[in-house]
Design a protein around this motif. Sequence first.
Motif, PDB file in Angstrom:
ATOM      1  N   GLN A 234       1.004  -1.417  -0.179  1.00 38.44           N
ATOM      2  CA  GLN A 234       0.177  -0.025  -0.039  1.00 38.44           C
ATOM      3  C   GLN A 234       0.720   1.068   0.026  1.00 38.44           C
ATOM      4  OE1 GLN A 234      -2.329  -1.747   3.636  1.00 38.44           O
ATOM      5  NE2 GLN A 234      -3.111  -0.077   3.264  1.00 38.44           N
ATOM      6  N   PRO A 235       0.507   2.874  -0.633  1.00 36.87           N
ATOM      7  CA  PRO A 235       0.806   3.912  -0.369  1.00 36.87           C
ATOM      8  C   PRO A 235       1.391   4.176   1.413  1.00 36.87           C
ATOM      9  CG  PRO A 235      -0.761   4.240  -1.331  1.00 36.87           C
ATOM     10  CD  PRO A 235      -0.713   2.773  -1.364  1.00 36.87           C
ATOM     11  N   ILE A 236       2.199   4.467   1.349  1.00 31.65           N
ATOM     12  CA  ILE A 236       2.799   4.773   2.904  1.00 31.65           C
ATOM     13  C   ILE A 236       1.736   5.431   3.639  1.00 31.65           C
ATOM     14  CG2 ILE A 236       4.735   5.413   4.514  1.00 31.65           C
ATOM     15  CD1 ILE A 236       6.930   4.343   3.060  1.00 31.65           C
ATOM     16  N   SER A 237       1.361   7.005   2.452  1.00 33.07           N
ATOM     17  CA  SER A 237       0.813   8.051   2.836  1.00 33.07           C
ATOM     18  C   SER A 237      -0.192   8.833   1.587  1.00 33.07           C
ATOM     19  CB  SER A 237       1.234   9.174   3.857  1.00 33.07           C
ATOM     20  OG  SER A 237       2.478   9.662   2.917  1.00 33.07           O
ATOM     21  N   MET A 238      -0.899   9.403   1.935  1.00 34.88           N
ATOM     22  CA  MET A 238      -2.499   9.599   1.398  1.00 34.88           C
ATOM     23  C   MET A 238      -2.698  10.907   2.411  1.00 34.88           C
ATOM     24  SD  MET A 238      -4.084   7.358  -1.056  1.00 34.88           S
ATOM     25  CE  MET A 238      -4.816   8.172  -2.434  1.00 34.88           C
ATOM     26  N   ASP A 239      -2.552  12.339   1.366  1.00 35.63           N
ATOM     27  CA  ASP A 239      -3.092  13.888   1.748  1.00 35.63           C
ATOM     28  C   ASP A 239      -4.362  13.990   0.860  1.00 35.63           C
ATOM     29  OD1 ASP A 239      -0.521  15.375   1.658  1.00 35.63           O
ATOM     30  OD2 ASP A 239      -1.343  13.848   3.956  1.00 35.63           O
ATOM     31  N   SER A 240      -5.996  14.064   1.292  1.00 31.31           N
ATOM     32  CA  SER A 240      -7.057  14.749   0.786  1.00 31.31           C
ATOM     33  C   SER A 240      -7.370  15.638   1.996  1.00 31.31           C
ATOM     34  CB  SER A 240      -7.897  13.804   1.262  1.00 31.31           C
ATOM     35  OG  SER A 240      -9.258  13.745   0.654  1.00 31.31           O
ATOM     36  N   TYR A 241      -8.807  16.141   0.919  1.00 38.86           N
ATOM     37  CA  TYR A 241      -9.393  17.629   1.862  1.00 38.86           C
ATOM     38  C   TYR A 241     -10.714  17.194   1.915  1.00 38.86           C
ATOM     39  CZ  TYR A 241      -5.538  20.734   0.495  1.00 38.86           C
ATOM     40  OH  TYR A 241      -4.034  21.025   0.530  1.00 38.86           O
ATOM     41  N   GLU A 242     -11.489  17.958   2.811  1.00 34.14           N
ATOM     42  CA  GLU A 242     -12.272  17.326   3.307  1.00 34.14           C
ATOM     43  C   GLU A 242     -13.609  17.360   2.581  1.00 34.14           C
ATOM     44  OE1 GLU A 242     -12.823  20.098   7.082  1.00 34.14           O
ATOM     45  OE2 GLU A 242     -14.032  18.498   7.850  1.00 34.14           O
ATOM     46  N   GLY A 243     -14.601  16.729   2.064  1.00 31.98           N
ATOM     47  CA  GLY A 243     -15.215  16.359   1.188  1.00 31.98           C
ATOM     48  C   GLY A 243     -14.646  15.717  -0.283  1.00 31.98           C
ATOM     49  N   GLN A 244     -13.851  15.257   0.215  1.00 26.30           N
ATOM     50  CA  GLN A 244     -12.993  14.445  -1.210  1.00 26.30           C
ATOM     51  C   GLN A 244     -13.832  12.976  -1.053  1.00 26.30           C
ATOM     52  OE1 GLN A 244      -9.203  16.005  -2.298  1.00 26.30           O
ATOM     53  NE2 GLN A 244      -9.728  17.538  -3.636  1.00 26.30           N
ATOM     54  N   GLU A 245     -13.248  12.120  -2.395  1.00 20.56           N
ATOM     55  CA  GLU A 245     -12.962  10.929  -2.638  1.00 20.56           C
ATOM     56  C   GLU A 245     -12.580  10.926  -2.294  1.00 20.56           C
ATOM     57  OE1 GLU A 245     -16.060   7.750  -5.110  1.00 20.56           O
ATOM     58  OE2 GLU A 245     -14.484   8.729  -6.069  1.00 20.56           O
ATOM     59  N   VAL A 246     -11.848   9.779  -1.453  1.00 23.13           N
ATOM     60  CA  VAL A 246     -10.347   8.806  -1.492  1.00 23.13           C
ATOM     61  C   VAL A 246     -10.605   7.661  -1.728  1.00 23.13           C
ATOM     62  CG1 VAL A 246      -8.761   8.532   0.056  1.00 23.13           C
ATOM     63  CG2 VAL A 246      -9.702  10.617   0.631  1.00 23.13           C
ATOM     64  N   ASN A 247      -9.560   7.205  -2.438  1.00 23.35           N
ATOM     65  CA  ASN A 247      -9.571   5.823  -3.406  1.00 23.35           C
ATOM     66  C   ASN A 247      -7.641   5.058  -2.705  1.00 23.35           C
ATOM     67  OD1 ASN A 247     -11.480   5.596  -4.561  1.00 23.35           O
ATOM     68  ND2 ASN A 247     -10.567   7.421  -6.177  1.00 23.35           N
ATOM     69  N   ILE A 248      -7.881   4.575  -1.967  1.00 21.44           N
ATOM     70  CA  ILE A 248      -6.588   3.814  -1.562  1.00 21.44           C
ATOM     71  C   ILE A 248      -6.824   2.431  -2.139  1.00 21.44           C
ATOM     72  CG2 ILE A 248      -4.910   3.464   0.937  1.00 21.44           C
ATOM     73  CD1 ILE A 248      -6.620   4.381   2.262  1.00 21.44           C
TER      74      ILE A 248
END
Lengths: 115, 111
Positions: B6-20
């Motif tokens: 898996q990726p070590i880390s991810m950044d996102s903003y509130e309200g966005q869809e996140v895919n890991i």
Amino acid sequence: DAGVTQSPTHLIKTRGQQVTLRCSPKSGHDTVSWYQQALGQGPQFIFQYYEEEERQRGNFPDRFSGHQFPNYSSELNVNALLLGDSALYLCASSDPVGTGPYEQYFGPGTRLTVT
Amino acid sequence: LAKTTQPISMDSYEGQEVNITCSHNNIATNDYITWYQQFPSQGPRFIIQGYKTKVTNEVASLFIPADRKSSTLSLPRVSLSDTAVYYCLVGATSYFNKFYFGSGTKLNVKP
């Protein structure tokens, strides 16, 4: 319906000592697994107990031993503590006979510090 | 036992869809894919589990392609409270199973 409980919450021990951690599974669960989680790492599987017997074991030395009681609660014992044994110890219970997704329910953990 | 990446880390903003995305090239025929969420100083919490195609529950979706060599956890409209470490596990859902956690993906949701 109580979830998984663990005691104590925190513990400080000295190298060479022995420690016993306790876990009560979620109501209705008969299988207990123990994990060690070092800071910044994922949980590492130690062993799993069912019907009072160790059924699976991860890559941990014999210093780590356990026990399961008739009421399904469990203990984790660690002998001859090393500094590297400092970690969060997690207990998880599961019900293999359930329907739907197979999931483990984790307790809050016991934070062990070895000095 | 199938190893996961898996990726070590991810950044996102509130309200966005996140895919890991999780890679598990050596997944066995009877293995399921399970995702857990963990907050600091707490035990992991089950999110979702699947075998193939798509699974959806009230908090997430899990997409698994036909070859099952990878899977994607989708979190719709994340909030600050979704900041956590997410673990992908692969294994058989049967008695006496060992569950192996990797290092997980640290998701950081920003305002």
